[in-house]
Scaffold this motif. Structure first.
Motif, mmCIF file in Angstrom:
data_model
loop_
_atom_site.group_PDB
_atom_site.id
_atom_site.type_symbol
_atom_site.label_atom_id
_atom_site.label_comp_id
_atom_site.label_asym_id
_atom_site.label_seq_id
_atom_site.Cartn_x
_atom_site.Cartn_y
_atom_site.Cartn_z
ATOM 1 N N MET A 1 0.787 -1.188 0.118
ATOM 2 C CA MET A 1 0.013 -0.010 0.084
ATOM 3 C C MET A 1 1.050 1.145 -0.055
ATOM 4 O O MET A 1 1.901 1.366 0.351
ATOM 5 C CB MET A 1 -0.953 -0.051 1.184
ATOM 6 N N GLY A 2 0.137 2.400 -0.113
ATOM 7 C CA GLY A 2 1.079 3.728 -0.192
ATOM 8 C C GLY A 2 0.133 4.658 0.081
ATOM 9 O O GLY A 2 -1.016 4.454 0.343
ATOM 10 N N LEU A 3 0.502 5.977 0.229
ATOM 11 C CA LEU A 3 -0.421 7.186 0.258
ATOM 12 C C LEU A 3 -0.844 7.867 -1.315
ATOM 13 O O LEU A 3 -0.092 7.572 -2.111
ATOM 14 C CB LEU A 3 0.601 8.252 0.731
ATOM 15 N N ILE A 4 -2.262 8.000 -1.308
ATOM 16 C CA ILE A 4 -2.723 8.543 -2.287
ATOM 17 C C ILE A 4 -2.090 10.154 -2.697
ATOM 18 O O ILE A 4 -2.140 11.031 -1.544
ATOM 19 C CB ILE A 4 -4.252 8.927 -2.229
ATOM 20 N N THR A 5 -1.619 10.368 -3.667
ATOM 21 C CA THR A 5 -0.806 11.758 -3.797
ATOM 22 C C THR A 5 -1.787 12.680 -4.361
ATOM 23 O O THR A 5 -2.316 12.435 -5.219
ATOM 24 C CB THR A 5 0.471 11.449 -4.899
ATOM 25 N N SER A 6 -1.995 13.741 -3.555
ATOM 26 C CA SER A 6 -2.787 14.866 -3.794
ATOM 27 C C SER A 6 -2.207 16.272 -3.961
ATOM 28 O O SER A 6 -1.361 16.289 -3.649
ATOM 29 C CB SER A 6 -3.986 14.935 -3.067
ATOM 30 N N HIS A 7 -2.498 16.869 -5.004
ATOM 31 C CA HIS A 7 -1.800 18.385 -5.133
ATOM 32 C C HIS A 7 -3.026 19.402 -4.757
ATOM 33 O O HIS A 7 -4.276 19.277 -5.122
ATOM 34 C CB HIS A 7 -1.387 18.359 -6.607
ATOM 35 N N LEU A 8 -2.607 20.597 -4.192
ATOM 36 C CA LEU A 8 -3.421 21.726 -3.998
ATOM 37 C C LEU A 8 -3.174 22.717 -4.860
ATOM 38 O O LEU A 8 -1.794 23.377 -5.053
ATOM 39 C CB LEU A 8 -3.391 22.038 -2.671
ATOM 40 N N THR A 9 -4.164 23.713 -5.425
ATOM 41 C CA THR A 9 -3.815 24.691 -6.018
ATOM 42 C C THR A 9 -3.489 25.972 -4.987
ATOM 43 O O THR A 9 -3.788 25.713 -3.810
ATOM 44 C CB THR A 9 -5.227 25.305 -7.082
ATOM 45 N N LYS A 10 -3.288 27.010 -5.498
ATOM 46 C CA LYS A 10 -2.837 28.274 -4.629
ATOM 47 C C LYS A 10 -4.395 28.552 -3.884
ATOM 48 O O LYS A 10 -4.045 28.823 -2.633
ATOM 49 C CB LYS A 10 -2.386 29.353 -5.414
ATOM 50 N N ALA A 11 -5.495 28.506 -4.462
ATOM 51 C CA ALA A 11 -6.624 28.788 -3.743
ATOM 52 C C ALA A 11 -6.877 28.036 -2.927
ATOM 53 O O ALA A 11 -7.440 28.181 -1.808
ATOM 54 C CB ALA A 11 -7.665 28.922 -5.131
ATOM 55 N N GLU A 12 -6.766 26.534 -3.037
ATOM 56 C CA GLU A 12 -6.904 25.605 -2.263
ATOM 57 C C GLU A 12 -5.980 25.604 -1.033
ATOM 58 O O GLU A 12 -6.503 25.471 0.277
ATOM 59 C CB GLU A 12 -6.872 24.085 -2.761
ATOM 60 N N VAL A 13 -4.771 25.979 -1.046
ATOM 61 C CA VAL A 13 -3.874 26.103 -0.090
ATOM 62 C C VAL A 13 -4.294 27.535 0.747
ATOM 63 O O VAL A 13 -4.304 27.260 2.249
ATOM 64 C CB VAL A 13 -2.506 26.462 -0.423
ATOM 65 N N GLN A 14 -4.777 28.476 0.200
ATOM 66 C CA GLN A 14 -5.287 29.614 1.030
ATOM 67 C C GLN A 14 -6.489 29.302 1.796
ATOM 68 O O GLN A 14 -6.503 29.553 2.756
ATOM 69 C CB GLN A 14 -5.733 30.600 -0.203
ATOM 70 N N GLU A 15 -7.359 28.294 1.047
ATOM 71 C CA GLU A 15 -8.693 27.755 1.950
ATOM 72 C C GLU A 15 -8.059 26.981 3.147
ATOM 73 O O GLU A 15 -8.601 26.988 4.261
ATOM 74 C CB GLU A 15 -9.459 27.202 0.994
ATOM 75 N N LEU A 16 -7.276 26.168 3.066
ATOM 76 C CA LEU A 16 -6.768 25.286 3.846
ATOM 77 C C LEU A 16 -6.185 25.917 5.102
ATOM 78 O O LEU A 16 -6.588 25.722 6.257
ATOM 79 C CB LEU A 16 -5.810 24.099 3.332
ATOM 80 N N LEU A 17 -5.362 27.082 4.665
ATOM 81 C CA LEU A 17 -4.729 27.651 5.660
ATOM 82 C C LEU A 17 -5.357 29.169 6.248
ATOM 83 O O LEU A 17 -4.956 29.579 7.470
ATOM 84 C CB LEU A 17 -3.203 28.218 5.250
ATOM 85 N N GLY A 18 -6.477 29.370 5.582
ATOM 86 C CA GLY A 18 -7.353 30.409 6.054
ATOM 87 C C GLY A 18 -6.607 31.790 5.736
ATOM 88 O O GLY A 18 -6.764 32.831 6.727
ATOM 89 N N VAL A 19 -5.894 31.844 4.806
ATOM 90 C CA VAL A 19 -5.214 33.327 4.457
ATOM 91 C C VAL A 19 -5.666 33.488 3.049
ATOM 92 O O VAL A 19 -6.340 32.735 2.269
ATOM 93 C CB VAL A 19 -3.703 32.925 4.509
ATOM 94 N N ASN A 20 -5.637 34.954 2.897
ATOM 95 C CA ASN A 20 -5.825 35.684 1.347
ATOM 96 C C ASN A 20 -4.595 35.419 0.609
ATOM 97 O O ASN A 20 -3.588 34.889 0.835
ATOM 98 C CB ASN A 20 -6.420 37.029 1.828
ATOM 99 N N SER A 21 -4.671 36.207 -0.528
ATOM 100 C CA SER A 21 -3.822 36.108 -1.315
ATOM 101 C C SER A 21 -2.392 36.760 -0.816
ATOM 102 O O SER A 21 -1.072 36.207 -1.311
ATOM 103 C CB SER A 21 -4.312 36.553 -2.806
ATOM 104 N N PHE A 22 -2.609 37.791 -0.028
ATOM 105 C CA PHE A 22 -1.442 38.452 0.463
ATOM 106 C C PHE A 22 -0.936 37.616 1.386
ATOM 107 O O PHE A 22 0.560 37.520 1.664
ATOM 108 C CB PHE A 22 -1.752 39.828 0.989
ATOM 109 N N GLY A 23 -1.983 36.925 2.213
ATOM 110 C CA GLY A 23 -1.210 36.150 3.435
ATOM 111 C C GLY A 23 -0.274 34.879 2.773
ATOM 112 O O GLY A 23 0.657 34.526 3.299
ATOM 113 N N MET A 24 -0.822 34.532 1.774
ATOM 114 C CA MET A 24 -0.171 33.224 1.051
ATOM 115 C C MET A 24 1.221 33.924 0.495
ATOM 116 O O MET A 24 2.249 33.263 0.813
ATOM 117 C CB MET A 24 -0.823 32.877 -0.201
ATOM 118 N N TRP A 25 1.124 35.051 -0.046
ATOM 119 C CA TRP A 25 2.587 35.668 -0.502
ATOM 120 C C TRP A 25 3.641 35.716 0.879
ATOM 121 O O TRP A 25 4.719 35.522 0.855
ATOM 122 C CB TRP A 25 2.364 36.959 -1.198
ATOM 123 N N TRP A 26 2.981 36.269 1.564
ATOM 124 C CA TRP A 26 3.845 36.657 3.085
ATOM 125 C C TRP A 26 4.481 35.211 3.537
ATOM 126 O O TRP A 26 5.502 35.147 4.068
ATOM 127 C CB TRP A 26 3.116 37.184 3.999
#
Length: 503
Positions: free
Chosen positions: A1-26
């Protein structure tokens, strides 16, 4: 067995971390440990031809793990990787659940309900968590764990997927779940990981003694053994192989329990409960040691026209092909004016037996044949480019003179001083080839020729083919045109030449 590899877009990363575009840049600029985007991400075949610049993507598991270990974002990271509270309250067993991925047990903990699915199916944790998210998560499960199939540092390795982000899987240690539940966790050996057994379990229950279920191959063999068309010798061969498979399965349960029950060396006892054991009183089942008797039984099965014989023969070819009267399965083009055509002229059309059906598989076959000299079955396929499929003989008949030459054409062919031509004999687990093997060398073919030069009817032994005469191996390692014939004199000369031949 192994891990299912998934990828996140920038928008999904922002949603997961609860940050906006500027917060992502920072974050990218100021956090040295923030995961870089995945430069090796493959967007698929169509995106490669697009003029639009590809959006950066982040590995979901890597980012989710990072968040769980960062003080600022840990409440948005992987649930089971966040720091545990010092005053954990013991959890509670909530009972059994069926899932499309397998049987599961729920545990109430200070983090919420954890569902452990007792399966090693790839992607099971993510699939169950996704089903929960789609259904509104009525059981309020926080995270789903499934078995990795290997041993971790503290017990069976686990894969987790949280209900909040079911597409992201990550690894988690067994003892983390044990700390959250406040007790050792039940575990079932692979072959006893059955819904009925898991459904019966509750905390404090003793290990259940259970019979290891029959595999499909056992069922095929035992069903055939009940067929009165087979005589006592054939039935004995069928039952013996079924018993041998049964012993192997029981041994695998014993090995599972030994490995997972003792835990990692040097790390103390794992917080694990072996919840089911096999019935050791009736195993192992005695098996027949007389392989000649077993081979006689399988020869009769291979020559049978019973459908049960066909199914059983398929099991035997994967389990112990050396009990069968056949060598390696061979495929060659059915072309005129070749050594294959010379051989095919002596074949006799016949009604199919089990050996023919095993050869044919799901191919479209236009005729069935038998080699009257070696007794080997053969089939010819239909179509614009017909091909021969046959089993190589295990040995060539005696009293047929000496080896006259070897012909190299889609394999190795042997001509004899009495004018016959044969596919070279070959062990069912090997294959004969010639030419440049990209670093490998045709020692199997060299060994067969070496033995036949001394005795045309020799029982071929390829157990130490790597010790084939160097000169013969070098000769066969050269580039040869299809149909090249190597005379007996050339083969003998090569066998006596220890150094590498010049090209």
């Amino acid at each position: 067995m192994g891990l299912i590899t998934s990828h996140l877009t920038k928008a999904e990363v922002q949603e997961l971390l609860g940050v906006n575009s500027f917060g992502m840049w920072w974050l990218i600029r100021e956090h040295e440990t923030f995961p870089a985007s995945d430069d090796h991400y493959d967007p698929g075949p169509f995106a490669r031809f697009s003029d639009t610049p590809q959006e950066p993507m982040w590995q979901g598991t890597q980012l989710y793990r990072w968040a769980a270990h960062d003080p600022e974002f840990q409440q948005r990271g992987a649930v089971l990787l966040r720091p545990l509270a010092d005053d954990l309250q013991p959890g509670k067993w909530l009972g059994y659940h069926d899932t499309p991925q397998g049987p599961s047990i729920d545990w109430h903990t200070s983090l919420g309900t954890i569902r452990i699915v007792h399966t090693t199916t790839l992607g099971a944790a993510s699939a169950v968590a996704s089903d929960l998210a789609r259904s509104g998560n009525p059981d309020e499960v926080v995270t789903v764990c499934a078995l990795w199939g290997d041993m971790g540092l503290s017990g069976p390795a686990l894969v987790a997927a949280d209900a909040a982000w079911p597409s992201i899987e990550y690894e988690v240690e067994w003892d983390i779940i044990a700390q959250l539940t406040g007790q050792d966790l039940p575990w079932w050996p692979t072959l006893l990981r059955l819904p009925d057994l898991i459904r019966q379990w509750k905390p404090g229950a003793p290990a259940v003694t259970a019979e290891v279920p029959d595999s499909d191959r056992e069922k095929i063999l035992r069903r055939a053994a009940r067929n009165d068309a087979f005589d006592r010798v054939a039935k004995g061969a069928l039952i013996d192989m079924a018993n041998d498979i049964r012993n192997t399965r029981v041994s695998s349960v014993e090995t599972d329990i030994e490995i997972f029950g003792r835990g990692r060396p040097g790390r103390g006892r794992s917080p694990i409960i072996i919840a089911a054991r096999h019935d050791s009183d009736v195993h192992p089942i005695p098996t027949v040691e007389n392989r000649k008797l077993l081979a006689a039984g399988w020869s009769r099965i291979a020559a049978s026209t019973e459908p049960d014989a066909v199914a059983a023969l398929g099991v035997a070819r994967s389990r112990d092909p050396r009990l069968l009267p056949y060598g390696a399965l061979t495929e060659v083009p059915a072309k005129p004016d070749t050594v294959v055509a010379r051989w095919a002229r002596r074949l006799v059309p016949c009604d199919p037996i089990a050996g023919h059906i095993e050869l044919a598989g799901d191919r479209s076959v236009d005729a069935f044949f038998l080699d009257p000299v070696t007794g080997m079955p053969a089939v010819r396929t239909q179509g614009d480019k017909p091909r021969w499929f046959f089993f190589a003989p295990l040995r060539l008949p005696s009293g047929r003179g000496k080896l006259a030459s070897a012909i190299l054409y889609a394999g190795v062919w042997i001509t004899t001083t009495d004018g016959q031509v044969h596919p070279a004999p070959c062990d069912p687990r090997e294959h004969l080839w010639y030419g440049d093997g990209w670093g490998d060398r045709p020692t199997e073919a060299a060994t067969v020729i070496h033995q036949l030069l001394d005795d045309l009817a020799a029982d071929i032994d390829l157990s130490e083919h790597w010790n084939a005469p160097r000169g013969l191996t070098n000769l066969l390692n050269e580039k040869h045109r299809p149909g090249t014939e190597l005379s007996r004199a050339a083969l003998l000369h090569a066998r006596m030449t220890p150094h590498k031949r010049a090209h």
